[in-house]
Design an enzyme around this catalytic site. Structure first.
Site, PDB file in Angstrom:
ATOM      1  CG  ASN A   1     -45.981 -47.973 -27.841  1.00 39.53           C
ATOM      2  OD1 ASN A   1     -46.511 -47.573 -28.872  1.00 39.53           O
ATOM      3  ND2 ASN A   1     -46.190 -47.270 -26.493  1.00 39.53           N
TER       4      ASN A   1
ATOM      5  CE1 TYR B   1     -53.708 -42.375 -17.325  1.00 40.27           C
ATOM      6  CE2 TYR B   1     -53.386 -44.023 -19.121  1.00 40.27           C
ATOM      7  CZ  TYR B   1     -53.212 -42.965 -18.598  1.00 40.27           C
ATOM      8  OH  TYR B   1     -52.663 -42.078 -19.678  1.00 40.27           O
TER       9      TYR B   1
ATOM     10  CG  ASP C   1     -52.037 -47.249 -21.183  1.00 38.05           C
ATOM     11  OD1 ASP C   1     -51.853 -48.126 -20.273  1.00 38.05           O
ATOM     12  OD2 ASP C   1     -53.168 -46.853 -21.382  1.00 38.05           O
TER      13      ASP C   1
ATOM     14  CB  ALA D   1     -56.777 -42.456 -19.576  1.00 38.27           C
TER      15      ALA D   1
ATOM     16  CB  CYS E   1     -46.735 -41.622 -26.648  1.00 35.33           C
ATOM     17  SG  CYS E   1     -48.169 -41.016 -25.658  1.00 35.33           S
TER      18      CYS E   1
ATOM     19  NE  ARG F   1     -46.038 -36.749 -24.695  1.00 38.76           N
ATOM     20  CZ  ARG F   1     -46.959 -37.160 -23.821  1.00 38.76           C
ATOM     21  NH1 ARG F   1     -46.894 -36.831 -22.718  1.00 38.76           N
ATOM     22  NH2 ARG F   1     -47.882 -37.742 -24.324  1.00 38.76           N
ATOM     23  CB  SER F   2     -46.228 -40.332 -22.071  1.00 39.00           C
ATOM     24  OG  SER F   2     -47.367 -41.021 -21.025  1.00 39.00           O
TER      25      SER F   2
END
Length: 140
Positions: free
Chosen positions: A50, A82, A42, A139, A19, A39-40
């Protein structure tokens, strides 16, 4: 300085591609700043980790370079929450933030090599306050 987490030769060994794609460091107004490209992300489970880890990395690299840490910025390609985290997020956004804590490092850091010898006990968090934890399944 650019730090890349994208190691093509290891992608087949990963559950997900990284990510954290890249950390870009630059000096701005005499301070070391960091831009994190994701990139992604949550936003419920990943973003707090992060933000903290990129901030600590920036502080450590700044210390090794005999500089002051500056700003940390994020660029997120796929920011998401999510479905199984919606109730936790609704509760989380009702909570007022506490005053930011202070982190100190009880070891002199003058070079990259000094970073390699750090231990958890070298870090102190002062005036840390938090709400009761919120949990959610990760997830994959």
């Amino acid at each position: 300085m650019v730090l890349s987490a994208w190691n093509v030769s290891d992608l087949d060994k990963m559950v997900l591609p990284p990510c954290h794609l890249m950390y870009i460091f630059k000096v701005e107004h005499g301070k070391l700043c960091c831009k994190v490209i994701l990139r992604s992300n949550d936003l419920f489970l990943g973003a707090p980790f992060n933000i903290l880890s990129a901030s600590i990395l920036t502080i450590l690299i700044a210390k090794a370079a005999n500089m002051q840490p500056g700003k940390v910025a994020f660029s997120i390609t796929d920011a998401h929450i999510y479905k199984n985290h919606i109730e936790q997020v609704k509760l989380q956004i009702k909570r007022a933030p506490f005053q930011f804590p202070l982190m100190t490092i009880e070891k002199n850091i003058n070079s990259y090599e000094d970073l390699l010898d750090l231990k958890l006990t070298d870090f102190n968090i002062i005036n840390y306050n938090c709400w009761p934890k919120l949990t959610g399944d990760m997830a994959v």
